[in-house]
Design a protein around this motif. Structure first.
Motif, PDB file in Angstrom:
ATOM      1  N   CYS A 149       0.829  -1.207   0.000  1.00 25.93           N
ATOM      2  CA  CYS A 149       0.000   0.000   0.000  1.00 25.93           C
ATOM      3  C   CYS A 149       0.863   1.257   0.000  1.00 25.93           C
ATOM      4  O   CYS A 149       1.799   1.336  -0.759  1.00 25.93           O
ATOM      5  CB  CYS A 149      -1.014  -0.069   1.136  1.00 25.93           C
ATOM      6  N   ILE A 150       0.587   2.260   0.827  1.00 27.46           N
ATOM      7  CA  ILE A 150       1.143   3.598   0.639  1.00 27.46           C
ATOM      8  C   ILE A 150       2.289   3.888   1.611  1.00 27.46           C
ATOM      9  O   ILE A 150       2.169   3.649   2.814  1.00 27.46           O
ATOM     10  CB  ILE A 150       0.046   4.663   0.812  1.00 27.46           C
ATOM     11  N   THR A 169      -0.442  -6.042   1.867  1.00 25.04           N
ATOM     12  CA  THR A 169       0.579  -7.067   2.037  1.00 25.04           C
ATOM     13  C   THR A 169       1.967  -6.434   2.019  1.00 25.04           C
ATOM     14  O   THR A 169       2.137  -5.301   1.563  1.00 25.04           O
ATOM     15  CB  THR A 169       0.483  -8.113   0.917  1.00 25.04           C
ATOM     16  N   PRO A 170       2.997  -7.131   2.513  1.00 26.84           N
ATOM     17  CA  PRO A 170       4.346  -6.564   2.470  1.00 26.84           C
ATOM     18  C   PRO A 170       4.812  -6.301   1.042  1.00 26.84           C
ATOM     19  O   PRO A 170       4.452  -7.013   0.105  1.00 26.84           O
ATOM     20  CB  PRO A 170       5.202  -7.652   3.138  1.00 26.84           C
ATOM     21  N   GLY A 171       5.637  -5.257   0.895  1.00 25.02           N
ATOM     22  CA  GLY A 171       6.231  -4.974  -0.403  1.00 25.02           C
ATOM     23  C   GLY A 171       7.384  -5.910  -0.691  1.00 25.02           C
ATOM     24  O   GLY A 171       7.939  -6.546   0.200  1.00 25.02           O
ATOM     25  N   LYS A 172       7.736  -5.969  -1.941  1.00 29.53           N
ATOM     26  CA  LYS A 172       8.811  -6.854  -2.390  1.00 29.53           C
ATOM     27  C   LYS A 172      10.134  -6.089  -2.499  1.00 29.53           C
ATOM     28  O   LYS A 172      10.146  -4.895  -2.791  1.00 29.53           O
ATOM     29  CB  LYS A 172       8.450  -7.456  -3.749  1.00 29.53           C
ATOM     30  N   SER A 173      11.218  -6.774  -2.278  1.00 35.97           N
ATOM     31  CA  SER A 173      12.524  -6.193  -2.524  1.00 35.97           C
ATOM     32  C   SER A 173      12.674  -5.962  -4.024  1.00 35.97           C
ATOM     33  O   SER A 173      12.461  -6.875  -4.828  1.00 35.97           O
ATOM     34  CB  SER A 173      13.622  -7.132  -2.027  1.00 35.97           C
ATOM     35  N   GLY A 184      14.722   3.735  -7.249  1.00 33.39           N
ATOM     36  CA  GLY A 184      15.708   3.164  -6.344  1.00 33.39           C
ATOM     37  C   GLY A 184      15.297   1.796  -5.832  1.00 33.39           C
ATOM     38  O   GLY A 184      14.132   1.383  -5.958  1.00 33.39           O
ATOM     39  N   HIS A 185      16.249   1.113  -5.256  1.00 35.48           N
ATOM     40  CA  HIS A 185      15.986  -0.225  -4.739  1.00 35.48           C
ATOM     41  C   HIS A 185      15.354  -0.126  -3.349  1.00 35.48           C
ATOM     42  O   HIS A 185      15.869   0.544  -2.471  1.00 35.48           O
ATOM     43  CB  HIS A 185      17.278  -1.038  -4.662  1.00 35.48           C
ATOM     44  N   ARG A 186      14.227  -0.785  -3.181  1.00 35.87           N
ATOM     45  CA  ARG A 186      13.528  -0.846  -1.905  1.00 35.87           C
ATOM     46  C   ARG A 186      13.696  -2.241  -1.311  1.00 35.87           C
ATOM     47  O   ARG A 186      13.652  -3.251  -2.028  1.00 35.87           O
ATOM     48  CB  ARG A 186      12.041  -0.540  -2.078  1.00 35.87           C
ATOM     49  N   LEU A 187      13.838  -2.290   0.009  1.00 36.42           N
ATOM     50  CA  LEU A 187      14.023  -3.571   0.682  1.00 36.42           C
ATOM     51  C   LEU A 187      12.720  -4.330   0.870  1.00 36.42           C
ATOM     52  O   LEU A 187      12.726  -5.524   1.163  1.00 36.42           O
ATOM     53  CB  LEU A 187      14.694  -3.351   2.038  1.00 36.42           C
ATOM     54  N   GLY A 188      11.588  -3.599   0.725  1.00 37.52           N
ATOM     55  CA  GLY A 188      10.280  -4.229   0.929  1.00 37.52           C
ATOM     56  C   GLY A 188       9.554  -3.620   2.109  1.00 37.52           C
ATOM     57  O   GLY A 188      10.069  -3.630   3.235  1.00 37.52           O
TER      58      GLY A 188
END
Length: 391
Positions: A149-150, A169-173, A184-188
């Motif tokens: 989500c946000i 739900t959790p975000g993905k790496s 950019g790269h997000r860890l999740g």
């Protein structure tokens, strides 16, 4: 006969006084015509009275930005920007297309984001909000659900209004775009409905929240000047976290107003849970929490004012408050003023000296009497607004 006459006369005087006092109060605090009402007036809280009594709200959507109260009152969102219309529920976290929610949310210029129709948006990864943005769901049934989500991170002046966020739900790496020029790269993300992280001047109003993997609304990592109002929370364990951890002292600057929300059935705890900062919990309705309502650690200041607390039927959980401290909490400023307690609910106070909200200038507002809270929170959550009609 004389006694009966005097009794009736006294009763009429009391009734007249109560009506007069209520009208005088409402005159200073706010009221408006309710939707579908042709004669009487519907009692509204100060935020709703600011815009819902205008049937032409859809022609001047940006006027909503003038209606916030409390610490997040200065959040202007996209007030000075163009209208951006979301036309599709599709999502691409790396290269979002025009017409999608993400494309509007990441732009650098101010935007007031609205929706062309009802839609359920399943985000493919967390949605990164940019500064000076409003998400305005009025006029459509908008759900963000069944995916990440946000995230409001490192930005300011964000308004999120009139949408439903549930089953997040959790975000993905992986790679996520946060502006037209940066990906950019997000860890999740952890699975919050709305995560406010190192941000300021944020207003979350008239949203529906339920059943997310982590929190429903979290305000952490030095965020401040936040108002969370008119929302409906239900069917969730750890509902609202204010403050990152017991060692993250940067949260001492945090100031949050939690007002006119309805904490409904199935809310277990953290309504809210506060660390370090200041929280004004005012004119909220609590409907039988399952563990506790207002909690905290790391010596936060909490002022509970004019709330309507209905305890659960289970006897061990009648206490509104819960403190977590290894070294004692007698000096923590936790106060209750004008609250109403039902079904055995009780608030354990502590500390000394005033803890009235440190609002400055026009941020201040008068709390309504707690007996009015059922009316003031009756329309909490996402509203069903139709253009050209009272909302």
């Amino acid at each position: 006969m004389a006694s009966a006459t005097h009794s009736l006369f006294f009763s009429c005087l009391v009734a007249a006084f109560l009506v007069s006092s209520s009208q005088a109060y409402l005159g200073g605090y706010g009221y408006g015509y309710g939707s579908g009402s042709s004669s009487g007036k519907k009692v509204m809280n100060k935020i709703d009275a600011c815009w819902r009594s205008n049937s032409n709200w859809a022609s001047n959507r940006r006027a909503l930005a003038d209606c916030a109260i409390g610490f997040g009152e200065e959040a202007i969102g996209g007030k000075y920007g163009k209208i951006y219309v979301v036309t599709t529920s599709t999502d691409d976290p790396i290269n979002p297309k025009p017409g999608t929610l993400r494309y509007g949310a990441i732009q650098t210029q101010p935007l007031w984001i609205i929706f062309s129709r009802d839609m359920v948006i399943k985000l493919q990864n967390e949605l990164m909000m940019n500064s000076f943005k409003t998400i305005d769901g009025r006029g459509a049934k908008v759900e963000i659900a069944y995916g990440p989500c946000i995230t409001v991170q490192g930005v300011s002046h964000v308004i999120i209004h009139g949408i439903s966020l549930h089953d997040c739900t959790p975000g993905k790496s992986g790679m996520v775009r946060s502006s037209p020029n940066h990906v950019g790269h997000r860890l999740g993300s952890p699975g919050d409905a709305i995560q406010v992280f190192a941000s300021s001047n944020v207003w979350i109003d008239h949203c529906y929240f339920a059943r997310c993997a982590d929190g429903l609304t979290d305000v952490t990592h030095g965020s401040t000047a936040v108002t969370i109002s008119n929302n409906y929370f239900t069917q969730h364990d750890e509902v609202m976290l204010l403050g990152h951890s017991d060692t993250f002292t940067a949260d001492k600057i945090m100031k949050v107003t939690v007002a006119f929300n309805y904490f409904g059935p199935g809310c277990v705890e953290r309504l809210p849970r506060v660390r370090f900062g200041y929280c004004h919990v005012v004119n909220n309705r609590y409907d039988q929490w399952l563990m506790y309502a207002v909690g905290g650690s790391a010596n936060p200041t909490i002022f509970s004012e004019g709330n309507y607390y209905v305890a659960p039927n289970s006897r061990p959980f009648k206490q509104v408050t819960k403190r977590q401290s290894a070294g004692g909490w007698d000096n923590w400023k936790w106060r209750s003023s004008g609250d109403l307690f039902f079904n055995g609910a009780y608030f354990v106070q502590s500390g000394y000296g005033s803890c009235s909200p440190p609002y400055g200038g026009y941020q201040s507002f008068i709390a309504a009497p707690a007996f009015m809270v059922p009316d003031l929170t009756a329309d909490a959550g996402a509203l069903h607004c139709v253009a050209g009609r009272l909302c």
